[in-house]
Every structure is written in structure tokens, then in C-alpha cells.
Scaffold this active site. Structure first.
Site, short mmCIF file in Angstrom:
data_model
loop_
_atom_site.label_atom_id
_atom_site.label_comp_id
_atom_site.label_asym_id
_atom_site.label_seq_id
_atom_site.Cartn_x
_atom_site.Cartn_y
_atom_site.Cartn_z
CB SER A 1 -26.70 -48.01 35.70
OG SER A 1 -27.60 -48.44 34.69
CE LYS A 2 -29.06 -41.02 38.80
NZ LYS A 2 -28.96 -41.58 40.16
NE ARG A 3 -28.88 -49.45 31.42
CZ ARG A 3 -29.14 -50.75 31.29
NH1 ARG A 3 -30.37 -51.14 31.04
NH2 ARG A 3 -28.18 -51.64 31.41
#
Length: 434
Positions: free
Chosen positions: A219-221
Site C-alpha cells: 500500500s501507499k505507506r
RNA sequence: GCCCCCAUCGACUAGUGGCCCAGGUCGCCACCCUUUCAAGGUGGUAGCGCGGGUUCGAAUCCCGCUGGGGGCACCA
């Protein structure tokens, strides 16, 4: 017709011709392509190309409420950039809604489906099991009692994904459904539906999801997740393709660097790993560096120019071209160029660093007389200077490097000075002393 | 809770009963090269989740456990 001829001569050969592979990628247009979906698309594409079959692009836009206007274009742009070409025009699931409704009506008439509060539900078998031989996971069986009667058509008349998708697979003649493993539990429902309309289910291959290095879904993180993000970070398509292909698949235990052609040549769906793979950004960086370094110098410069243009830099193209060979061995992503070689194109800041003024002033006077102002002459002059000052090369060159490039890390000093030009080099040396 | 699935170095993987006291790649460490940083070269670090079987012999087959994932919508 050739097929009939082949059929007469050799029935087995005819069979091979008839069942040519057709796969599809079926994204929903809800945003940019997630790298995990791209990996699934890549496996579809590699399989199709390996088998000499077709790779179709179908946009599953049944849920208009979640649709993002730009998404369809972005998806295509991402696939094109990566080199995943699809066969024929892309299709929209929404265009087949009438066909779906008609099938639903027929199923109701045949007693295979029924109305329920305005919706139409499919009657799943409630005894026995539904199973299939998954190309990557092997045999999977579901007890039919676990299968709920899926909604085919909503009360507002819109067919659902679990209905439209398998119907389209049938209508499009899809032979292999290669998709993410989040669809495993949809599969028995879809198989029953396909059989209910008198068709033969395709072959299924469920590929595992992509994780971050921490074992959680990517994911984004974790960093970049869309193709566009990787592109603007300065990864190049062949490297990303190579890396993605190796995420859950390997031709053997040795080979890592493979061109697109080689991937197509060697790809084998049944060797895809059934367990999830972690996305290792550091390995991607390394691999991108391998590809970047392997580029012929003029192509490298071309890629760099193209990239900088896309990113909105309007730096002097001639100078970028000249700087390219200086950085090719040194950076892993094109996106590192501005920080690494930006001193050639814009002013630098020294942040009050204290540099040995003696070295700087000596360098200044030496460089004033170097003629012509070329890397080899500059090197000779500066080495002579270091010797005269009884300094080790690194001790003599480092202050000059910092004064001129603004950084402790830079391309080769002598080449950098040449490109910067005498005038600007002298200016910076002088400025660094005050 | 119910159903389905997965399990080799930190990561990606090779391995389908003896070739494996487990091989390759990234990372990491050391050394060499060196004007910085890279690149390159050499060497090294580190793994079959656990417990039972089966077998002359298991990373490889079976069972259990543990851990992880996916699904259980009138989303896709």
C-alpha cells in the site's frame, strides 16, 4: 480452410490450432493501476504471447458510482508504457448489460434463478462440491452448501460483477482466467453459473497478491504503488517488467535479468508461486540500475531527456546529453539525476560549509590557465596542484568538488568542471571562499 | 465464527525422496580498485516454522499444531 486441412491430416494438430489461448485483463476503472494488478496483467500477457494467443482488455465498469473519469485512459497509458499490448479494441462490461438481463430472464424461466425482493438470484446447488484444477494452486473444492444464491441482477436492474464477468468470459471465448487470488471464492459460483448457461468453464489460474516487505498488502505507506508513480520515480519499463515477472515466478534458480522477449519465451504459468510475494524496492532499484547501465549511451541520453521533459524540467538538452555519460554508471533511477547533476543547470548552495581556502584559491588560479578547458587537461593540472600542496588526491579534490557541485557526492570532478565551463567554475570557487 | 488457501536465508526464488550438512539473485559485511559516489572484482553472513509419522533415506510424501493470507455484499 487451413484448419480443416490440418484436421484431416492430423486430428491432434487441429485440436492445437482450435484451442488457441485467449486471456483477458479486467480492471475496474476506479483509479490508477495498482502494481499488483499490473503484475497480474503481465502474467496474462506473458502467457498469451508465449502461447501465441490473444490478450484482451475489458473494462469492468458495472459499478458506475465508483468510476473515475480519467481511469480508463490512465489504465491504457500504463499498460502501453509497460509494453503490454492488447488485442483488438478494449471493451466495456456496461455494454453487455442487456445481454446479461436477458440471460437472467432465461434462467428464471428455466427455474435456475428466482426473484427475491426485486432482485434476481441464482439457485446454487446445495449438495456436493464444486471444484476445479487451478493452474497455480492445484485442485480446489468448495462444498456447495457454502455457496449462497448470488444476486445476478440488482433490484434496480443492474447486473452484478459475479454475473457479468463469467458471462463475458463465455461470450468472449476466454480460455484461461488468470486473476488475483481474492477471486478464489468467487470461482465456484461463477463455474456453476457458466454451466447453467450450458457453457464450459475456462481454465483458472489464481495468482497470489503482492505484499510489502513487512508482509502486509502493498500500500501507499510502502512507497510507490501505481505504475505512474514508478514511472515518475525514474524506473524504466523493461526493468519494471523484468522485476514484476520475477515476483512469484522464476524460470529456474539462476536467471534474473531477462528481456521482454526472453520472458515471453520462458514464461510458464504453472511455475507461478502459490504463495504471496513481497515487493522488494531495493532489488527493483538494483535491477533498474542494471538496465540503465546497459543502455547504449545515446539511448540513455534519450531516455533521460524524455524523462526530464515529462517531469517538467526545461534544462538545456545539449547539456543534459553531455551530462548523461557522466551519470549513467552512477544512478539507479532517472529520478536521481536532478539531485545528482542539478549543479550543472542551476545555482548551488553551500550552507556555510567551511572549505580549505588555500586549496580553493590555488585551484582557482590553476584552472584560470588550463587550456583547453577539458577534463584531461583539468585533471593533469589539479593532480599537479595536489602534489605541490603535498595533499592526497582526495583531500585536494574534495573541497573543490563541494565548492563546485555543492555536494560531497557528484559525477567525476574533472568532467563536471569541463561541462560547467571555466567561467562558472571560477565563480563558484571564488564564492566558496567568502 | 464459517469456508478456501499458503509456508526454503531479512527479501525474490531453485529444489518434486538420495546429486542438498540446500544453489542463484537483491540486501548486508569485509577486502581490492578508486578524485567523491557508484560501477566492477574477490570473499563472507544468513534459511527448509514446530511436532509426529511413512521410508534404508525427507526441504521434498502424510497427519496435527503454529503462523500468515483470501473470502463470506443488491462492490469489483
Amino acid at each position: 480452410r487451413p484448419v480443416q486441412l490440418a484436421e484431416r491430416q492430423n486430428p491432434h494438430r487441429a485440436y492445437a490450432i482450435r484451442v488457441s489461448v485467449r486471456v483477458r485483463m479486467a480492471p475496474s476503472p476506479t483509479g490508477m493501476l495498482h502494481i499488483g494488478n499490473v503484475r497480474t496483467a503481465l502474467f496474462n500477457w506473458l502467457y498469451a504471447r508465449h502461447e501465441g494467443g490473444e490478450f484482451k482488455l475489458r473494462i469492468e465498469n458495472t459499478d458506475t458510482s465508483r468510476e473515475v473519469a480519467e481511469a480508463v485512459d490512465q489504465i491504457q497509458e500504463s499498460l502501453r508504457w509497460l509494453g503490454l499490448d492488447w488485442d483488438g479494441p478494449h471493451t466495456f462490461q456496461l455494454d453487455r448489460m442487456d445481454d446479461c438481463r436477458e440471460v437472467a430472464r432465461k434462467l428464471v424461466a428455466e427455474g435456475k434463478a428466482y426473484e427475491d425482493e426485486g432482485a434476481i438470484r441464482f439457485k446454487m446447488p446445495d449438495e456436493g462440491t464444486t471444484g476445479w484444477d487451478d493452474v497455480v494452486r492445484g485442485r480446489i473444492d468448495f462444498p456447495n452448501e457454502q455457496l449462497e444464491d448470488v444476486v445476478l441482477v440488482r433490484s434496480d436492474g443492474r447486473p452484478t460483477y459475479n454475473f457479468a464477468s463469467p458471462m463475458e468470459d463465455v461470450w468472449d471465448g476466454i480460455t484461461h482466467v488468470i486473476r488475483g487470488d481474492d477471486h478464489v471464492s468467487n470461482t465456484p459460483k461463477q463455474i456453476n453459473l457458466i454451466r447453467a448457461v450450458g457453457a464450459e468453464p475456462p481454465i483458472y489460474a489464481h495468482v497470489p497478491s503482492v505484499f510489502g516487505t513487512d508482509g502486509k498488502k502493498l500500500s501507499k505507506r510502502h512507497g510507490a504503488v501505481t505504475v505512474e508513480e514508478f514511472r515518475s520515480a525514474g524506473y524504466i519499463a523493461p526493468a519494471l517488467m523484468n522485476f514484476l515477472a520475477l515476483l512469484g515466478w522464476a524460470p529456474d534458480g539462476e536467471t534474473t535479468i531477462m528481456s521482454g522477449d526472453e520472458l515471453v519465451e520462458r514464461f510458464d504459468l504453472s511455475r507461478v508461486q502459490p504463495s504471496p510475494a513481497a515487493f522488494d524496492f531495493e532489488k527493483l532499484d538494483w535491477m533498474n540500475g542494471v538496465y540503465l547501465r546497459a543502455l547504449p549511451p545515446d539511448e540513455y541520453a534519450h531516455e533521460l531527456l524524455l524523462y526530464l521533459g515529462e517531469q517538467g524540467y526545461d534544462w538545456d538538452a545539449e547539456l543534459v546529453r553531455k551530462a548523461a555519460p557522466l551519470v549513467q554508471e552512477k544512478i539507479e533511477r532517472l529520478g536521481d539525476f536532478p539531485a545528482f547533476a542539478g549543479f550543472l543547470f542551476q545555482d548551488i548552495s553551500l550552507d556555510g560549509q567551511q572549505l580549505d581556502p588555500k586549496v580553493l584559491s590555488e585551484a582557482e588560479s590553476v584552472l584560470r590557465d588550463v587550456e583547453p578547458f577539458t577534463a584531461d587537461r583539468i585533471e593533469a593540472a589539479l593532480r599537479e596542484l595536489a602534489e605541490r600542496l603535498e595533499l592526497k588526491p582526495r583531500d585536494a579534490f574534495q573541497p573543490i568538488r563541494i565548492a563546485v557541485t555543492g555536494s560531497k557526492v557528484s559525477p567525476g570532478l574533472f568532467e563536471s568542471l569541463e561541462l560547467l565551463g571555466r567561467e562558472r567554475a571560477l565563480e563558484r570557487l571564488s564564492a566558496a571562499r567568502s
